[in-house]
Design a protein around this motif. Structure first.
Motif, PDB file in Angstrom:
ATOM      1  N   SER A  41       0.855  -1.184   0.000  1.00 17.37           N
ATOM      2  CA  SER A  41       0.000   0.000   0.000  1.00 17.37           C
ATOM      3  C   SER A  41       0.889   1.230   0.000  1.00 17.37           C
ATOM      4  N   PRO A  42       1.372   1.598  -1.155  1.00 17.20           N
ATOM      5  CA  PRO A  42       2.279   2.738  -1.218  1.00 17.20           C
ATOM      6  C   PRO A  42       1.554   4.039  -0.857  1.00 17.20           C
ATOM      7  N   VAL A  43       2.311   4.955  -0.295  1.00 15.81           N
ATOM      8  CA  VAL A  43       1.758   6.258   0.077  1.00 15.81           C
ATOM      9  C   VAL A  43       2.646   7.348  -0.496  1.00 15.81           C
ATOM     10  N   ASP A  44       2.074   8.256  -1.197  1.00 13.86           N
ATOM     11  CA  ASP A  44       2.822   9.445  -1.617  1.00 13.86           C
ATOM     12  C   ASP A  44       2.473  10.566  -0.671  1.00 13.86           C
ATOM     13  N   LYS A  95       9.116  29.038   3.653  1.00 12.77           N
ATOM     14  CA  LYS A  95       8.499  28.243   2.571  1.00 12.77           C
ATOM     15  C   LYS A  95       9.326  26.981   2.358  1.00 12.77           C
ATOM     16  N   PHE A  96       8.621  25.897   2.112  1.00 14.97           N
ATOM     17  CA  PHE A  96       9.350  24.671   1.775  1.00 14.97           C
ATOM     18  C   PHE A  96       8.436  23.731   1.022  1.00 14.97           C
ATOM     19  N   LEU A  97       9.035  22.810   0.309  1.00 15.07           N
ATOM     20  CA  LEU A  97       8.262  21.769  -0.382  1.00 15.07           C
ATOM     21  C   LEU A  97       9.044  20.467  -0.262  1.00 15.07           C
ATOM     22  N   ILE A  98       8.415  19.560   0.454  1.00 14.97           N
ATOM     23  CA  ILE A  98       9.052  18.248   0.615  1.00 14.97           C
ATOM     24  C   ILE A  98       8.110  17.206   0.052  1.00 14.97           C
ATOM     25  N   ARG A  99       8.651  16.384  -0.837  1.00  9.18           N
ATOM     26  CA  ARG A  99       7.834  15.339  -1.437  1.00  9.18           C
ATOM     27  C   ARG A  99       8.466  13.995  -1.145  1.00  9.18           C
ATOM     28  N   GLY A 100       7.633  12.973  -1.239  1.00  5.04           N
ATOM     29  CA  GLY A 100       8.226  11.661  -1.052  1.00  5.04           C
ATOM     30  C   GLY A 100       7.190  10.574  -1.093  1.00  5.04           C
ATOM     31  N   HIS A 101       7.625   9.354  -0.868  1.00  5.55           N
ATOM     32  CA  HIS A 101       6.674   8.255  -0.787  1.00  5.55           C
ATOM     33  C   HIS A 101       7.240   7.146   0.091  1.00  5.55           C
ATOM     34  N   LEU A 102       6.308   6.421   0.684  1.00  6.38           N
ATOM     35  CA  LEU A 102       6.677   5.182   1.357  1.00  6.38           C
ATOM     36  C   LEU A 102       6.257   4.057   0.433  1.00  6.38           C
ATOM     37  N   ASN A 103       7.137   3.048   0.289  1.00  2.00           N
ATOM     38  CA  ASN A 103       6.803   1.987  -0.652  1.00  2.00           C
ATOM     39  C   ASN A 103       5.579   1.202  -0.211  1.00  2.00           C
ATOM     40  N   SER A 104       5.394   1.102   1.086  1.00  5.12           N
ATOM     41  CA  SER A 104       4.202   0.422   1.575  1.00  5.12           C
ATOM     42  C   SER A 104       4.026   0.734   3.053  1.00  5.12           C
ATOM     43  N   THR A 105       2.798   0.914   3.483  1.00  7.46           N
ATOM     44  CA  THR A 105       2.565   1.055   4.928  1.00  7.46           C
ATOM     45  C   THR A 105       2.165  -0.286   5.514  1.00  7.46           C
ATOM     46  N   ASN A 106       1.907  -1.254   4.656  1.00 12.00           N
ATOM     47  CA  ASN A 106       1.757  -2.633   5.132  1.00 12.00           C
ATOM     48  C   ASN A 106       3.145  -3.264   5.083  1.00 12.00           C
ATOM     49  N   CYS A 107       3.693  -3.484   6.270  1.00  8.79           N
ATOM     50  CA  CYS A 107       5.097  -3.911   6.256  1.00  8.79           C
ATOM     51  C   CYS A 107       5.258  -5.318   6.789  1.00  8.79           C
ATOM     52  N   VAL A 108       6.172  -6.037   6.169  1.00  9.55           N
ATOM     53  CA  VAL A 108       6.610  -7.310   6.733  1.00  9.55           C
ATOM     54  C   VAL A 108       7.641  -6.961   7.807  1.00  9.55           C
TER      55      VAL A 108
END
Lengths: 962, 297
Positions: free
Chosen positions: B153-156, B175-188
């Motif tokens: 369940s990836p999250v941006d 001012k700032f802009l931070i972007r990113g993603h987690l590959n999954s919030t369901n983790c093994v």
């Protein structure tokens, strides 16, 4: 008692005939010790396997075993080792290929990769600071955190944490105001305490030390010291990595069989794996980024225990982890460390190396960003200096990338650098890291790039220096060579700062010497002189100037050519500090002695080298060390020996005279000069075939006079004595009789001055052995010296005997009597009708007196005196403690009589019997020797005219020891 | 020292799962012979719930429910009363790890308010004159793999001043802009949490970016409940003013013992969250929260 001594008449010719070894016709079929070894059976291989014990068995075989050849076929430890170390050669051919591939993949990098250890010292020496440093170590830094998590922590956990803190309380410290040396010492202490903690099984403490140390790497205060700090701290990390790896490896030992080098993770047991995992979990939970990165990188190798792909998965992850490090300098060093570990553990994983470099290029713009600039302002560091701090790290990364990399990759790297504004910093690192051949082949491109590159603060002269270093190692294309030099020198000559200038020039001199003629070298030297003379700039650049000289003489070792380089000598004039000047002179002389094959008389060389030698000589003063003097003297002697004017002997002599006046403070040189002049005299004699003309006679006398006045200026007494004797012999050989007399008289009058102890190699030694040797030598010469018409018979022998008589000998030494006994040998030789040897064209006493009875009577009188002296001495030795000496001396005297005396004379015969008995009287005689002597007498008695020996043998009883 | 007692389980990691057999040895070392009244081995597993101080007053009724919940408890007699020879005696044992009925074997977990722990206890009873000897040894229980495939369940995410809540003076923020993603919030649980983060722009210099792993423990029953969030670990992923526009890896290994698969029972709950914390140079603290679901595969 009073004996008349009778010398046995000798016929030297027939005796020498008789004494010659019996010649045996050689049978070539037989075994002969010098016969070349022929191996008739090739058994050697098998036997040598057994090692040294095989020597007995080999003697039985018909082929001779050569001990040297047996060493060569692999049984010696070195070649055995080499064979074992190279599995590829021992492997069977079928799996050879596979093994080879394995080896290529897994083994460490080859020896052509310049290891980190060689960079280490360079960095430490270059990046130094005078500012004060500080170390922050909070061993218990987790304490605050632990308590904030609060009241809810179970009681047990809390007490345990407190215990831990207590353990480390003493090591919570902040060290301020450290000098660089203090700092280095502290780091070394930490390294030591890491080892201690480890060996006392305090693994947690060890980990804490390592974490704290790597934390220091995030601190960029005193930024100019950062590269050195990196070196010091990564040493600790290396230590840690090794300790962990070895510990886990030691856990894998099953039944005392340790794992092979190339083990697979399946063969690792569970305990080891668990321990290894524990380490990784512990490290993964380190809060701060930089320590977490460094510690994990340090134990990267341990991934081998867990999985085959562990390292190849870890490296990219660690590489991208560095992106989180904000400070570009800290980040680039982290990359350098990762590359270093990567090269060591898995050199085949090139991808990560490249990735590291590309990541670095991506963050390159940060260097000119605000954060960095602000920091530099605070620390008062200029941009050019700041940029050079990057060099070691970038150099290292590029070196790793460039190692065995295809040219395509290097070209791509270059293009990438070019795109980034063609930055000078990168260009410099490219030049220092890539293969010299690669750079040299593209020299013209590089020069173009250097010219147009955006300097952005990085000093341009460093770029030329780096290029020059490459060109010293590899040759650029033939056609470009001159243009390269012109282009480079155009820039170099414009450098204002003498230090910058000389650092560049030093490197480029090598290139110039390598590819161009003396004209270009001369121009370059002239340019250096021009730059370094104003304001005495050369004073700060002696090492570089010295290295220039060294390079010049390495390439131009034809000295005629070298000294025709007009600016060479003016260049030498820049070395005004004496110690440096002497060093340089020494280098030149060493090169001369090494390379000059033929003797020379080239006036240019002679003048220049005399000047150089004079410089060396003049540096000698009261404080000069003996060793130094010896070195200088050897060099000067080497030069003197290489000077020859051929048949122009007078010129040669006047050169020696000049040399003497120049090098009067170095005794070994004077000694060499005396020998050279003596040699010159003998050479003249050889040319004239022994018949001197008036002119040559005068010349020879001049030579002799040279020696005669030079010898007294020497201080070592034995040197003087020997030289007197030697020169006297030369004078005699050249028919300068009165001069020879003068030498011998001088020697005689010098003997009383011989001290009891002399210094040999800095140790005090008794001089008697030397004196004895000299005197024997002297007496032998005196045999052929004719008597002076105005002095009495045997004037010199008498004189010498008187001196010996008066000399204060050691109280308990028999040297005097030994000499007397030897004098008897001389005297008996003198009574012969024809002497045993002669000097060509000199009439000795045998011819002068022709066996005149008066002369013989004189000799007899002398003999009597000497014999009575000997007998007196023997009598004095009658005391208990000296009986052994008495026996030895008596036997010695007996032998003398046996060899030289005419034993048909009854009194002499009786004397010898008495001596024989005396030698045995107190049981100190060596029975073996006595038996041998007796056998000899018996054997002699069988010879013609020796029948009286039979009688004698009967009268000599053998005493058994019991 | 007289007699020592030690319990050793066979596996180096001491990790066992439901249905497996726990084997090992009890080691007794002594200089003399040992007289004893029997040696027994007990396997215990329990959930300990603790109440945070701030909640005790409010939920007094809790005292009852806060008693340890027993998961497993069984004893076997290893040696009958008698004598043991001097020296080292090793007594092997095997203990089946099996739940009765449809009870669940929870995974070992050490938290602040919830503790799930399994121990093996060896008791040697002795006569009146000598003290009884006891030795406990913790072993770790991992739950069985969950059935079914874990759906990633990836999250941006994007963080700007506008996306923030709880801001007092939005105007004063840089001012700032931070972007990113987690590959999954369901983790093994055995796999690291991964993702990427890019500081696209930031007026103020970045000081540090951290990943904060938080456990959320809930204890309660029908009468009410207490919910507490505490930090497990804090991992820095960026130090200093990082390069703009360059993706920084998000990578965090879940610590053993302190994490377990997300757990929900009638009496208590254990959940996990991760915070991405950005610290700016003027002490602005920006936090973005992501609930996680951990499981064991």
């Amino acid at each position: 008692s009073y004996f008349l001594r009778h010398a046995r008449a000798r016929n030297y010719v027939s005796e020498s005939e008789m004494c010659k070894l019996e010649s045996v016709p050689l049978d070539f079929g037989d075994y002969h010790p010098l016969k070349p070894i022929t191996v008739t059976e090739s058994k050697t291989k098998k036997m040598t396997r057994k090692g040294s014990t095989s020597s007995t068995s080999s003697s039985s075989s018909s082929s001779m075993m050569d001990p040297l050849s047996s060493v060569l076929d692999g049984t010696d430890p070195l070649s055995l080792f080499a064979a074992a170390a190279d599995p590829v050669t021992t492997a069977s051919p079928t799996d050879g290929a596979r093994r080879k591939r394995d080896k290529d993949e897994s083994s460490a990098v080859g020896s052509d990769f310049e290891p980190w250890s060689s960079k280490r010292g360079e960095i430490l020496a270059r990046y130094t600071t005078t500012e004060k440093l500080s170390i922050n170590l909070y061993m218990g830094s987790e304490k605050g955190k632990a308590t904030t998590t609060g009241s809810a922590v179970s009681e047990k956990v809390r007490t345990r944490l407190e215990e831990l803190d207590d353990l480390e309380e003493g090591s919570q410290k902040e060290l301020l105001n450290l000098t660089q040396q203090d700092y280095m010492n502290r780091i070394e202490e930490l390294n030591q305490s890491l080892k201690d903690a480890w060996s006392s099984d305090q693994k947690v403490k060890a980990l804490k030390i390592v974490i704290q140390c790597s934390k220091l790497l995030s601190d960029t205060t005193v930024i100019q010291f950062y590269p050195s700090k990196f070196v010091l701290i990564t040493d600790i990390l290396d230590t840690f990595g090794k300790l962990v790896y070895e510990r886990i490896l030691s856990m894998c030992v099953d039944n005392r069989v340790s794992l092979p080098d190339n083990f697979s993770p399946e063969s690792v047991n569970d305990t080891a794996k668990e321990t290894c995992l524990n380490w990784f979990f512990k490290i993964a939970s380190i809060r701060e980024l930089i320590p977490r990165f460094y510690v994990e990188a340090a134990i990267l190798k341990c991934n081998k225990f867990l999985s085959k792909t562990g390292i190849s998965e870890c490296l990219p992850r660690l590489t991208s982890m560095i992106r989180g490090i904000g400070d570009p300098l800290v980040a680039v060093y982290a990359r350098a460390y990762l590359c270093r570990v990567g090269m060591e553990v898995a050199p085949q994983l090139k991808e990560s190396l490249n990735k590291n470099f590309f990541d670095f290029l991506l963050t390159f713009k940060q260097i000119h960003g605000d954060t960095v600039q602000n920091q530099l302002v605070v620390q008062c560091v200029e941009i050019p200096l700041y940029l050079t701090l990057y060099s070691p790290a970038i150099d290292w990364i590029l070196q790793c990338i460039a190692y065995h990399a295809p040219d395509v990759l290097l070209t791509e790297m270059m293009e990438r650098c070019k795109k980034l504004g063609n930055n000078a910093l990168l260009l410099n690192s490219v030049m220092s890291a890539f293969r010299a051949e690669f750079i040299a082949a593209r020299s013209m491109d590089f020069i173009a790039m250097i010219k147009e590159c955006d300097e952005s603060g990085f000093p341009k002269h460093l770029l030329f220096r780096s290029l020059g270093l490459n060109l010293a190692l590899a040759d650029p294309p033939e056609n470009d060579r001159l243009q390269i030099l012109n282009e480079a020198w155009k820039v170099i000559t414009k450098l204002k700062n003498p230090q910058d200038y000389i650092n560049c020039a030093e490197v480029w001199v090598e290139y110039t010497c390598r590819h161009f003629t003396k004209r270009e070298v001369n121009t370059v030297l002239a340019d250096v002189i021009k730059h370094m003379t104003p304001d005495r700039a050369f004073e700060d650049a002696y090492p570089q100037l010295q290295s220039i000289i060294q390079k010049v003489i390495t390439y131009i070792y034809d000295f005629a050519l070298l000294f025709s380089v007009e600016k060479f000598l003016p260049f030498l004039d820049m070395f005004q500090k004496e110690s440096v000047r002497v060093e340089v002179c020494k280098c030149i002389m060493e090169s001369f002695i090494k390379h000059q094959q033929e003797p020379t008389k080239d006036p240019v060389i002679l003048n220049a080298l005399l000047h150089i030698c004079k410089t060396m000589h003049d540096s000698v003063n009261a404080l000069t060390l003996e060793d130094e003097k010896r070195t200088l003297a050897t060099l000067i002697n080497g030069f003197i020996k290489m000077v020859s004017f051929g048949r122009d002997f007078e010129q040669q002599l006047s050169f020696y005279v000049e040399a003497r006046s120049m090098f009067c403070n170095l005794e070994p040189v004077l000694v060499q000069l005396i020998h050279s002049v003596n040699q010159l005299a003998m050479e003249t004699r050889r040319v004239m075939k022994g018949n001197h003309s008036r002119k040559t006679a005068a010349f020879v006398r001049a030579c002799v006079a040279f020696c005669f006045i030079t010898i007294p200026s020497l201080s070592s007494i034995f040197t003087r004595l020997n030289l007197y004797l030697h020169s006297g012999q030369v004078a005699l050989a050249n028919q300068c009789l009165s001069q020879a007399d003068a030498f011998f008289k001088a020697a005689v009058s010098l003997v009383p001055e011989v001290p009891k102890m002399i210094s040999v190699d800095g140790k005090m030694r008794p001089s008697d052995a030397f004196l004895l040797e000299f005197l024997c030598n002297f007496f032998s010469t005196l045999l052929v010296v004719p008597d002076h018409p105005e002095q009495g018979v045997l004037f010199l022998v008498r004189g010498l005997l008187n001196v010996i008589q008066d000399y204060t000998w050691e109280d308990n030494s028999d040297d005097k009597v030994r000499i007397y006994t030897n004098v008897l040998h001389l005297l008996s030789a003198m009574t012969q009708e024809a002497f045993i040897y002669h000097v060509d064209k000199v009439d000795s006493n045998d011819t002068l007196y022709g066996g005149d009875s008066k002369f013989l009577a004189e000799i007899n009188k002398l003999s009597e005196t000497v014999v009575s002296q000997i007998l007196d001495h023997l009598k004095n030795l009658g005391k208990e403690e000296s009986l052994k000496r008495q026996s030895q001396l008596a036997h010695y005297f007996f032998n003398t009589i046996l060899a030289h005396g005419d034993l048909r004379n009854n009194r002499l015969n009786q004397l010898s019997v008495n001596l024989w008995n005396l030698a045995q009287k107190h049981g100190f005689a060596d029975t073996k020797t006595m038996v041998k002597t007796l056998e000899y007498i018996k054997r002699r008695s069988k010879q013609p005219e020796m029948s009286h020996f039979t009688d004698l043998a009967l009268r000599l009883p053998l005493q058994s020891r019991t | 020292m007289g007699t020592t007692l030690d319990v050793r389980v066979k596996r180096a990691g001491k990790v066992y799962r439901d249905g497996e057999v726990l084997s090992g040895v009890v080691v007794i070392t002594s200089k003399d012979t040992v007289q004893h009244q029997g040696i027994s081995l007990t396997m215990e597993g329990s959930v300990n719930l603790q109440l945070s101080a701030k909640n005790v007053g409010v939920f007094e009724a809790f005292c009852n429910t806060a008693k340890p919940i027993q998961i497993i408890n069984s004893t076997i007699e290893m040696v009958k009363p008698g004598k043991l020879p001097s020296g080292k005696t090793e007594i092997p044992f095997e203990f089946p790890l099996q739940m009765k009925g449809n009870k669940v074997l929870y995974e070992t977990y050490h938290g602040v308010f919830v503790n799930i722990q399994y121990t093996l206890r060896c008791d040697m009873r002795r006569s009146l004159l000598a003290k009884d000897l006891t030795k406990t040894c913790e072993f770790i229980v991992h739950s069985l793999s969950q059935k079914g495939k874990l759906l990633p369940s990836p999250v941006d995410f994007t963080i700007t001043p506008e996306t923030l809540q709880n801001v007092k003076e939005r105007a004063s923020l840089p001012k700032f802009l931070i972007r990113g993603h987690l590959n999954s919030t369901n983790c093994v649980i055995t796999q690291p949490l991964t993702g990427e983060l890019v500081v696209e722009s930031a007026e103020a210099a970045v000081r540090s970016i951290e990943l904060q792993l938080v456990r959320v423990e809930t204890c309660g029953c029908a009468e009410g409940y207490a919910r507490d969030a505490t930090e497990i670990q804090n991992i820095q992923i960026a130090d200093g003013d990082v390069c703009r526009g360059l993706p920084i890896p998000i990578h965090m290994v879940f610590p053993r013992l302190f994490t377990c698969p997300t757990l929900e029972t009638t009496n208590f709950k254990v959940e996990f969250e991760v915070n991405i914390v950005v610290l700016l140079h003027d002490d602005h603290l920006i936090t973005e929260n992501f609930p996680l679901k951990l499981c064991r595969m």
